[in-house]
Design an enzyme around this catalytic site. Structure first.
Site, PDB file in Angstrom:
ATOM      1  N   GLU A   1      -2.130  -8.521   8.081  1.00 42.06           N
ATOM      2  CA  GLU A   1      -2.749  -8.060   9.226  1.00 42.06           C
ATOM      3  C   GLU A   1      -3.820  -9.155   9.889  1.00 42.06           C
ATOM      4  O   GLU A   1      -4.373  -8.903  10.721  1.00 42.06           O
ATOM      5  CB  GLU A   1      -3.140  -6.924   9.071  1.00 42.06           C
ATOM      6  CG  GLU A   1      -2.177  -5.693   9.063  1.00 42.06           C
ATOM      7  CD  GLU A   1      -2.875  -4.291   8.639  1.00 42.06           C
ATOM      8  OE1 GLU A   1      -2.150  -3.303   9.308  1.00 42.06           O
ATOM      9  OE2 GLU A   1      -3.819  -4.223   8.022  1.00 42.06           O
ATOM     10  N   LYS A   2      -3.609 -10.363   9.299  1.00 40.84           N
ATOM     11  CA  LYS A   2      -4.398 -11.516   9.856  1.00 40.84           C
ATOM     12  C   LYS A   2      -4.594 -11.744  11.392  1.00 40.84           C
ATOM     13  O   LYS A   2      -5.559 -12.154  12.058  1.00 40.84           O
ATOM     14  CB  LYS A   2      -4.338 -12.829   9.195  1.00 40.84           C
ATOM     15  CG  LYS A   2      -3.252 -13.539   9.309  1.00 40.84           C
ATOM     16  CD  LYS A   2      -3.245 -14.570   8.336  1.00 40.84           C
ATOM     17  CE  LYS A   2      -1.916 -15.498   8.290  1.00 40.84           C
ATOM     18  NZ  LYS A   2      -0.826 -14.760   7.662  1.00 40.84           N
TER      19      LYS A   2
ATOM     20  N   TRP B   1       3.184  -6.659  13.936  1.00 42.11           N
ATOM     21  CA  TRP B   1       4.189  -6.488  13.229  1.00 42.11           C
ATOM     22  C   TRP B   1       5.466  -6.064  13.876  1.00 42.11           C
ATOM     23  O   TRP B   1       6.698  -5.782  13.365  1.00 42.11           O
ATOM     24  CB  TRP B   1       3.813  -5.062  12.255  1.00 42.11           C
ATOM     25  CG  TRP B   1       3.702  -3.649  13.100  1.00 42.11           C
ATOM     26  CD1 TRP B   1       4.527  -3.336  13.821  1.00 42.11           C
ATOM     27  CD2 TRP B   1       2.380  -3.213  13.052  1.00 42.11           C
ATOM     28  NE1 TRP B   1       3.877  -1.921  14.507  1.00 42.11           N
ATOM     29  CE2 TRP B   1       2.734  -2.197  14.238  1.00 42.11           C
ATOM     30  CE3 TRP B   1       0.999  -3.739  12.638  1.00 42.11           C
ATOM     31  CZ2 TRP B   1       1.438  -1.543  14.379  1.00 42.11           C
ATOM     32  CZ3 TRP B   1       0.140  -2.728  13.035  1.00 42.11           C
ATOM     33  CH2 TRP B   1       0.276  -1.735  13.753  1.00 42.11           C
TER      34      TRP B   1
ATOM     35  N   CYS C   1       8.944  10.020  -2.512  1.00 42.49           N
ATOM     36  CA  CYS C   1       9.115   9.575  -3.979  1.00 42.49           C
ATOM     37  C   CYS C   1      10.154  10.199  -4.741  1.00 42.49           C
ATOM     38  O   CYS C   1      10.224  11.441  -4.577  1.00 42.49           O
ATOM     39  CB  CYS C   1       7.489   9.669  -4.660  1.00 42.49           C
ATOM     40  SG  CYS C   1       7.934   8.810  -6.298  1.00 42.49           S
TER      41      CYS C   1
ATOM     42  N   GLU D   1      -3.262   6.839   6.326  1.00 43.77           N
ATOM     43  CA  GLU D   1      -2.095   6.894   6.780  1.00 43.77           C
ATOM     44  C   GLU D   1      -1.119   7.593   5.825  1.00 43.77           C
ATOM     45  O   GLU D   1      -0.101   6.906   5.361  1.00 43.77           O
ATOM     46  CB  GLU D   1      -1.410   5.809   7.426  1.00 43.77           C
ATOM     47  CG  GLU D   1      -1.995   5.472   8.471  1.00 43.77           C
ATOM     48  CD  GLU D   1      -1.760   3.980   9.313  1.00 43.77           C
ATOM     49  OE1 GLU D   1      -1.808   3.911  10.396  1.00 43.77           O
ATOM     50  OE2 GLU D   1      -0.916   3.056   8.473  1.00 43.77           O
TER      51      GLU D   1
ATOM     52  N   ARG E   1       0.956  -1.214  -0.270  1.00 43.47           N
ATOM     53  CA  ARG E   1       0.107   0.143   0.056  1.00 43.47           C
ATOM     54  C   ARG E   1       0.859   1.225  -0.068  1.00 43.47           C
ATOM     55  O   ARG E   1       2.112   1.165  -0.173  1.00 43.47           O
ATOM     56  CB  ARG E   1      -0.999   0.014   1.327  1.00 43.47           C
ATOM     57  CG  ARG E   1      -0.460  -0.132   2.545  1.00 43.47           C
ATOM     58  CD  ARG E   1      -1.238   0.121   3.817  1.00 43.47           C
ATOM     59  NE  ARG E   1      -0.298   0.204   5.209  1.00 43.47           N
ATOM     60  CZ  ARG E   1      -0.793   0.718   5.999  1.00 43.47           C
ATOM     61  NH1 ARG E   1      -1.945   1.279   6.252  1.00 43.47           N
ATOM     62  NH2 ARG E   1      -0.033   0.738   7.108  1.00 43.47           N
TER      63      ARG E   1
ATOM     64  N   GLU F   1      -7.484   5.206  15.059  1.00 46.18           N
ATOM     65  CA  GLU F   1      -7.083   3.659  15.472  1.00 46.18           C
ATOM     66  C   GLU F   1      -6.218   3.413  16.583  1.00 46.18           C
ATOM     67  O   GLU F   1      -5.238   4.152  16.943  1.00 46.18           O
ATOM     68  CB  GLU F   1      -6.266   3.312  14.143  1.00 46.18           C
ATOM     69  CG  GLU F   1      -6.956   3.256  12.739  1.00 46.18           C
ATOM     70  CD  GLU F   1      -6.214   2.661  11.593  1.00 46.18           C
ATOM     71  OE1 GLU F   1      -5.085   1.942  12.004  1.00 46.18           O
ATOM     72  OE2 GLU F   1      -6.399   3.196  10.482  1.00 46.18           O
TER      73      GLU F   1
ATOM     74  N   HIS G   1      -3.471  -9.262  13.626  1.00 46.99           N
ATOM     75  CA  HIS G   1      -3.771  -7.796  14.297  1.00 46.99           C
ATOM     76  C   HIS G   1      -4.907  -7.872  15.250  1.00 46.99           C
ATOM     77  O   HIS G   1      -5.872  -8.711  14.671  1.00 46.99           O
ATOM     78  CB  HIS G   1      -3.781  -6.879  13.164  1.00 46.99           C
ATOM     79  CG  HIS G   1      -3.487  -5.426  13.959  1.00 46.99           C
ATOM     80  ND1 HIS G   1      -4.723  -4.911  14.713  1.00 46.99           N
ATOM     81  CD2 HIS G   1      -2.506  -4.672  14.065  1.00 46.99           C
ATOM     82  CE1 HIS G   1      -4.356  -3.700  15.017  1.00 46.99           C
ATOM     83  NE2 HIS G   1      -3.072  -3.470  14.692  1.00 46.99           N
TER      84      HIS G   1
ATOM     85  N   CYS H   1       2.666   7.605  -6.739  1.00 42.56           N
ATOM     86  CA  CYS H   1       3.435   8.771  -6.388  1.00 42.56           C
ATOM     87  C   CYS H   1       2.474  10.073  -6.407  1.00 42.56           C
ATOM     88  O   CYS H   1       1.317  10.263  -6.949  1.00 42.56           O
ATOM     89  CB  CYS H   1       4.124   9.093  -7.700  1.00 42.56           C
ATOM     90  SG  CYS H   1       4.776  10.595  -7.854  1.00 42.56           S
TER      91      CYS H   1
END
Length: 702
Positions: free
Chosen positions: A360-361, A320, A155, A150, A111, A312, A363, A115
């Site tokens: 993120e399974k 992570w 770049c 987020e 994700r 969040e 999380h 640019c």
């Protein structure tokens, strides 16, 4: 005002029904109802689902989700879906793909993969958002909008390079001015054509093995950081304006990442374009409470004290880190109320239902893989949901009041750490945190401020490591101190201007007259080296000798009083801490990095001298792990008491009865607060004249 939009402190989080079969959706609605969930953030990563090809847009699934939320009494925080572009778009229009600092063009994946200066990204993002706004502008579930997710990468592609040149033309006008600002005669870098300017990357000015924060030309890299933040802000504004063109009164936000201190984006520059600031924060179990407190206070400060959203957090585990332990019982509730105490008007999670696959399974989520309500985490979430429902709208738009302002400046942060300074161990946010901790440990509420903030509302202004002095700011500080304010700054301050050019004539440059000193040398110490800070004048309980380190400056007073001196090395006896009387006020300068014990007592002394007190009586002896914060609204003051310790704490709320909102009881005198628990006391501000409990201090003890 947010209180006109939110019916209560909103409770919910990210919901990704597109990841699950539709026969689960009704069960989700049932479980959300049990847990007290009243808002779901949807459509955050659904661009590929909404636009399967260049010409086709499909929103049928989203219609069903929006309708189900409304039918079940819940609101939608509608994501624009632009956080990850579709695979077909990357294949057909490769200009959308980012380039890393070492020149590698990324392929489709992960994700944050677009640019910000890609014409393709900007075009299709705007078209998508306009279609969403037109479609859902009258939907009864729609409460607010969530742009992208987020935001923020850097770049180094050709589109960015071209856009950077245009940005520089707007900033400087001429190459002569740019060459002067960047000091390009060093190493023969003078530019005679705009096309000669390339991005400062690992292929050009980068040092330290490609680390883009270490650069040979700080002025150029500083401008690139500004440009990159502005580029993403332009993308955000593109979507913002598209929504507003259909829904002028829409409430729009985006979620700030990096626990609020995210280096690539200047959040103070972004804040005016958010209708409400939103924060994602993911502390670990061992993260100090003051770390979270600083980030909440910073979010509140971005819009001059306005409440923010806790967008969040995890209800249970991260996924992570190297090791991902669960949140212990009661911690999620306690940390949620810490955010509310410091200005949050929502408590939200990532995620509401746990993903079954991909990154993120594992999380945490309100609904676990078990898929039912019979889990500890679900029970804790339900208990919090019931309490927030009980609180209703009482706390909405309540403000935290402070007499202390701490300056936080992204430009200064970037400049301090761009390389070439006295020590790579000097980290701007670490020193902001260290000074903040001194107030936190003294139970003193603070605001975070920016260079445009009106300083007259504060008795004390603190600017740790004020390396960069922007145009007019020295004069602003001088007026503030002349009128009776107290200003505190530290080593490595007043060194450079907004282009990171050193101010000639000796440090601290434009702050020299205000501080009454000049600095001859900066001596950097290794992490295991120490010097001593020897008090020449007692400051309250401060007397004797304390450790200091990191940097020690050779300071010459020019009217300032030497309050403490160095204890060793060739500059032993020279000033380490000074105070300069300036007009009706005073300016303090710490020429070194003092120990935490010194800082706590010094800050206590300064606050007492300015009449700045804690909501807690006898705060110097208050329990270390009890946090006291007050929010004010109309005629009421709400005092939050959070017990972060493992022991029961006793607090004295005074002789008059007052309401404790979570228990729904009236209390007076001594009240026990169980480990990892919270209480919220409601008092009337004019209570002393009404014969009720005064809105004053609360005493606490173990």
């Amino acid at each position: 005002m947010i209180s006109r939009t939110f019916p209560k402190i909103m409770y919910g989080g990210d919901y990704n029904p597109e990841q699950f079969p539709k026969d689960i959706w009704d069960e989700d609605m049932r479980l959300f109802g049990l847990a007290g969930i009243d808002i779901a953030t949807v459509n955050v990563f659904s661009w590929s689902l909404n636009q399967p090809d260049e010409e086709t847009y499909e929103f049928g699934w989203l219609d069903e989700v929006m309708n189900k939320l409304h039918e079940n009494g819940m609101y939608a925080c509608l994501g624009t879906g632009t956080a990850a572009h579709p695979a077909w778009m990357a294949r057909k229009y490769p200009d959308i793909l980012t380039v890393t600092t070492d020149g590698k063009k990324r392929k489709f994946g992960r994700r944050h993969n677009s640019c910000p200066n890609s014409p393709t990204f900007r075009h299709y993002a705007e078209v998508l958002v306009r279609k969403l706004a037109e479609r859902y502008k009258g939907h009864p579930a729609l409460l607010l909008w969530h742009i992208n997710n987020e935001i923020g990468i850097r770049c180094y592609c050709e589109n960015c390079e071209h856009a950077f040149r245009e940005w520089l033309k707007n900033r400087y006008g001429t190459l002569e001015r740019l060459n002067e600002a960047w000091y390009t005669r060093f190493w023969g870098h003078t530019f005679y054509d705009w096309e000669d300017i390339v991005l400062p990357s690992a292929l050009s000015e980068g040092l330290s093995g490609g680390n883009s924060d270490q650069t040979a030309f700080q002025g150029m890299t500083l401008d690139y950081y500004r440009f990159n933040s502005d580029s993403w802000l332009a993308c955000y504004q593109l979507e913002y304006n598209a929504i507003k063109s259909f829904i002028p009164d829409a409430v729009i936000t985006t979620n700030f990442q990096g626990n609020g201190t995210y280096k690539p984006l200047d959040y103070f520059k972004w804040a005016p374009y958010l209708d409400i600031v939103a924060l994602d924060i993911y502390p670990e179990n061992q993260t100090p409470e003051s770390y979270m407190a600083l980030r909440y206070d910073l979010m509140r400060g971005l819009k001059d004290g306005a409440p923010f959203m806790l967008m969040e957090q995890t209800p249970s585990v991260l996924n992570w880190k190297t090791v991902n332990p669960t949140k212990r019982p009661g911690i999620m509730r306690l940390r949620s109320y810490q955010a509310v105490a410091r200005g949050a008007d929502s408590v939200m999670f990532f995620q509401l239902r746990r993903s079954l696959g991909a990154y993120e399974k594992f999380h945490g989520a309100v609904i676990d893989h078990a898929g039912h309500e019979h889990t500890r985490v679900f029970r804790e979430c339900t208990e919090l949901g019931q309490e927030l429902k009980q609180l209703g709208n009482q706390l909405l738009d309540a403000r935290v009041k402070s007499k202390v302002g701490i300056l936080f400046d992204w430009d200064n942060w970037w400049a301090v750490e761009l390389g070439g300074g006295p020590s790579a161990h000097l980290k701007y946010v670490d020193h902001i945190q260290k000074y903040y901790d001194a107030f936190y440990d003294n139970h003193i509420q603070v605001d975070f401020i920016h260079v445009d903030t009106d300083l007259s509302q504060y008795e004390l202004v603190v600017a740790p490591v004020l390396y960069m002095v922007k145009p007019g700011y020295a004069e602003k500080l001088e007026r503030y101190v002349k009128n009776g304010g107290t200003f505190l700054t530290t080593f490595y301050s007043g060194v450079a201007n907004e282009n990171d050019l050193v101010t000639p004539g000796g440090y601290p440059g434009e702050l020299r007259e205000l501080l009454g000193i000049w600095v001859e040398e900066l001596d950097a110490l290794h992490p295991d080296q120490k010097n001593q800070l020897v008090l020449q004048t007692n400051l309250g309980e401060l007397q004797g000798t304390y450790d200091c380190g990191l940097l020690c400056e050779v300071v010459h007073p020019e009217g300032a009083e030497t309050v403490a001196s160095f204890g060793s090395d060739y500059y032993a006896g020279s000033p380490a801490l000074t105070r300069n009387r300036f007009g009706k006020g005073e300016a303090w300068y710490a020429a070194t990095d003092p120990s935490r014990s010194f800082l706590k007592q010094w800050i206590s002394y300064l606050c007492a001298s300015k009449g700045i007190s804690s909501p807690m009586e006898a705060h110097a002896h208050a329990p270390k792990d009890v946090e006291i914060i007050q929010r004010h609204k109309d005629e009421f003051v709400f005092t939050f008491v959070l017990n972060h310790s493992e022991q029961t704490q006793k607090i004295n709320v005074g002789m008059y009865e007052q309401n404790e909102l979570l228990s729904g009881t009236s209390v007076s005198g001594d009240v026990e607060l169980l480990p990892k628990s919270v209480a919220i006391f409601q008092q009337k501000k004019e209570a002393e004249t009404c014969g009720s409990a005064p809105a004053g201090p609360i005493a606490a003890s173990v």
